[in-house]
Enzyme design. Sequence first.
Site, PDB file in Angstrom:
ATOM      1  N   LYS A   1       5.428  -2.331   8.476  1.00  0.00           N
ATOM      2  CA  LYS A   1       6.695  -1.713   7.242  1.00  0.00           C
ATOM      3  C   LYS A   1       7.350  -2.414   7.272  1.00  0.00           C
ATOM      4  CE  LYS A   1       6.975   2.717   7.440  1.00  0.00           C
ATOM      5  NZ  LYS A   1       7.358   4.356   7.984  1.00  0.00           N
TER       6      LYS A   1
ATOM      7  N   GLY B   1       8.418   4.255   0.443  1.00  0.00           N
ATOM      8  CA  GLY B   1       9.020   5.686   0.888  1.00  0.00           C
ATOM      9  C   GLY B   1      10.716   5.467   0.881  1.00  0.00           C
ATOM     10  N   GLY B   2      11.511   6.000   1.067  1.00  0.00           N
ATOM     11  CA  GLY B   2      12.815   5.984   0.483  1.00  0.00           C
ATOM     12  C   GLY B   2      13.109   4.548   1.800  1.00  0.00           C
ATOM     13  N   MET B   3      13.214   4.519   2.647  1.00  0.00           N
ATOM     14  CA  MET B   3      13.792   3.556   3.443  1.00  0.00           C
ATOM     15  C   MET B   3      13.213   1.823   3.255  1.00  0.00           C
ATOM     16  SD  MET B   3      15.895   5.659   6.648  1.00  0.00           S
ATOM     17  CE  MET B   3      13.746   5.748   7.257  1.00  0.00           C
TER      18      MET B   3
ATOM     19  N   ASP C   1      11.914  13.750  11.381  1.00  0.00           N
ATOM     20  CA  ASP C   1      11.150  13.534  10.468  1.00  0.00           C
ATOM     21  C   ASP C   1       9.582  13.929  10.449  1.00  0.00           C
ATOM     22  OD1 ASP C   1      11.742  13.437   7.688  1.00  0.00           O
ATOM     23  OD2 ASP C   1      11.421  11.303   7.561  1.00  0.00           O
TER      24      ASP C   1
ATOM     25  N   ILE D   1       0.852  -1.305   0.032  1.00  0.00           N
ATOM     26  CA  ILE D   1      -0.215   0.006   0.261  1.00  0.00           C
ATOM     27  C   ILE D   1       0.873   1.441   0.236  1.00  0.00           C
ATOM     28  CG2 ILE D   1      -2.056  -1.285   1.086  1.00  0.00           C
ATOM     29  CD1 ILE D   1      -0.620   0.033   3.874  1.00  0.00           C
ATOM     30  N   GLY D   2       2.504   1.310   0.213  1.00  0.00           N
ATOM     31  CA  GLY D   2       2.759   2.955   0.287  1.00  0.00           C
ATOM     32  C   GLY D   2       4.041   1.715  -0.062  1.00  0.00           C
TER      33      GLY D   2
ATOM     34  N   VAL E   1       5.813  -0.546   2.559  1.00  0.00           N
ATOM     35  CA  VAL E   1       4.417  -1.028   4.093  1.00  0.00           C
ATOM     36  C   VAL E   1       3.415  -1.812   2.541  1.00  0.00           C
ATOM     37  CG1 VAL E   1       2.534   0.260   5.048  1.00  0.00           C
ATOM     38  CG2 VAL E   1       4.787   1.869   4.995  1.00  0.00           C
TER      39      VAL E   1
END
Length: 765
Positions: A41, A21-23, A135, A18-19, A26
């Site tokens: 995650k 990111g940089g690291m 962040d 569902i997603g 998810v």
Amino acid sequence: MIKIGMMLGDRYEILEKIGTGGMSDVYKAKDHKLNRNIAVKVLKQEFSENNNFVNKFRTEAQAAAGLMHPNIVNVYDVGSEGGIHYIVMELVEGITLKKYIEKKVRLSAKEAVSIAIQISNGIEAAHNNHIIHRDIKPQNTIISKEGKVKVTDFGIAKAATNNTVSSNVMGSVHYTSPEQARGGFSDERSDIYSLGITMFEMLTGRVPFNGDTTVAIAIKHIQEALPYPSDYADDIPYSVEQIVLKCCQKSPDRRYQSMGEVIADLKKSLVDPEGDFVRITDPDEDAATRNITDDDVKKIRNASAERADLVGGVALKEDIEKEERERRKKQESSSKSGSKSGSTKSKSKSGSKSGSKSSKTPVRTSRDATRDRMEKEDFRRRRYEAEKYDDDPYDEDEDDEDDDEGSVGDRLTTVLVVVGAVIVGLVVLLILGRVTGFIGGSGAGADETEESAGTVITMPDGIVGAKLDDAKKVLIDLGLTPQIEYETSLQYEEGTVISASVPAGSELAEGDTVVLTVAQSTDGVLVPAVTGLSQAEARSNLEQHGFQVSILQAESATVEKGNVISQSPEGDTYAPAGSTIMITVSSGGTASDKISVPSVIGKSEMDAMAILTESGLNMGTISETNNDDPSLEGNVCYQSVAAGSFVDKGTVVDLRVSIGPKSATYHYSGSITAPTEDPEYQSGMFVQVMITTADGTSLLSTTTTSFPLDVNYTGINSATGTVTYIFTVSTEEVTVTDPETGETTTTPAQNYEKTVTRELTFEAE
């Protein structure tokens, strides 16, 4: 490598991605142990191979798992399996604040402040637990379908800041604080800066600093002043703009020093949008303590040696002015004598007057100019210092003694500091020696230290089936925190523990919560009598029995202020579990000097906050709860102080926001018999059997030749469902001859599907 359908930790089934990111990536997953959907995650492979990063990631993630707050995406579990490192988190259905801003272009000031308050509440909860996010940005803020704002990515941010390469900075550089951009020390105030940038973007629809590279943007954060948000949107209230500017000060000391201060000003801006209450202070201008450098010490000592009438490095104003007048007289007399000498020599020589002067004046003028410039600068400095101490009644005769005493005092101070440092060092060595066992025994101190660092408690047996009071006493004595829920039961006697959230034999830490489900009668739960108790005691007693509490303030000549006058329903009667008990508390004094509490039931969280603040009341905690009234979903359904009460100014009012009725669950246990209602069904046929709930959930899909099928399902979300049978009927070839004509007709063999459907009704759990 994560694949759809795989299981993590023998309980989390990966459903879909569902997603990303940089690291990390998810995934939506299902927790089969608790029968709920969650988010998982997973660290990307390049970070999972870095042992240093993984260790810090695990430490920070475990710390974040202790954060439970309505404005934080809660962390449920942390684990690793086969080189895969993952965090199990609350699944929030909604969109990120970044996408929400892009969708609306920019937000109204009221909406931006409302969102900022919720973000700040979440960050404050983390700061109170000594966790710095590092962040904060719209991409790490989620707005749920119900409008609740939740901050995510706690626990991974700090590790990422310390261990990742510049590619990670690239995603957050628009929101990073100057101290982070420099690679320096960052603390809670770095989160405040990032919150200010996030507010800037909500209000204007753009970030304040942009550039072609991440380095260019970072330099702007360090060097360039923040543009005014009102330059891009004219309708931003003055107070809101000032809050953003204070959050985004370059120096951390000039920003808000805590999230509590930010929240207080944000709430004020709701009541007084154009108010001038935001103050940006400069510690240097507020006479903050200044560190003295080695150069400063040398200058003070040199000045003391040149003038014996200095007191602590500062001369009296009158002495300095007198010295300046004498210096000027000497300079004037020297100039006059120089002029006369020059004239005499010019007459005796063939050169002109001006030529004679030019032969001597340049050298003298250069030295004098240099000396004069230095003396004037020194004079200005000492005059400035003297003016600050102009009222101090110093005595010139004591100056030399003070200088001598000061030098002796300096040496004495140095000796004392050295001796103190030696003593502290010896104490530390003594403690370390005892802890490690080198001094004073066999190392029992180390064992005690390890034991105090984290006590492991084993969940006792015998809790289920025990009386509530007995079970509570056992858990409290062990250092655990019991939490009570009630459930109607005909099988168990009233007040008996039906189940516990933690199985017997499980290991727990001191202070962990154990949820006990207790049997109640069909009439409800016995309401404890709290009349005469203090407000705090009454509230605690009622909440422990599973009730909500609403407080009404009233005058009383006989009941002490703060104690309960009456309660409704009365004590020793029955009321449904989770219902609200109204207690009337003595207010003392007269109603004329009190504030009437307004009703905020049915109001949005934002409006309720504004109404209470405007009335002179303080906001307490805001939490979510189930409520059976569907019209209250998303709005306030409970306030801790009842409307109409007269209370002191500044009284704290807690609110609860409805997340809708509590969803009921059902179970089904029985035998699925053969589809004999279809005459073409024959025993021994292959039949596909499917059970599906009304909401489309598949409970069973199998093929069998024997009936009945015994099934048992729990945790069903729908009250009804269907069972569907599909089987194939085969016919043989048939030949028929017409007796009159002798004509023969042949019907070939056929196979065709038959479907039979039955309705099912499930029982409430």
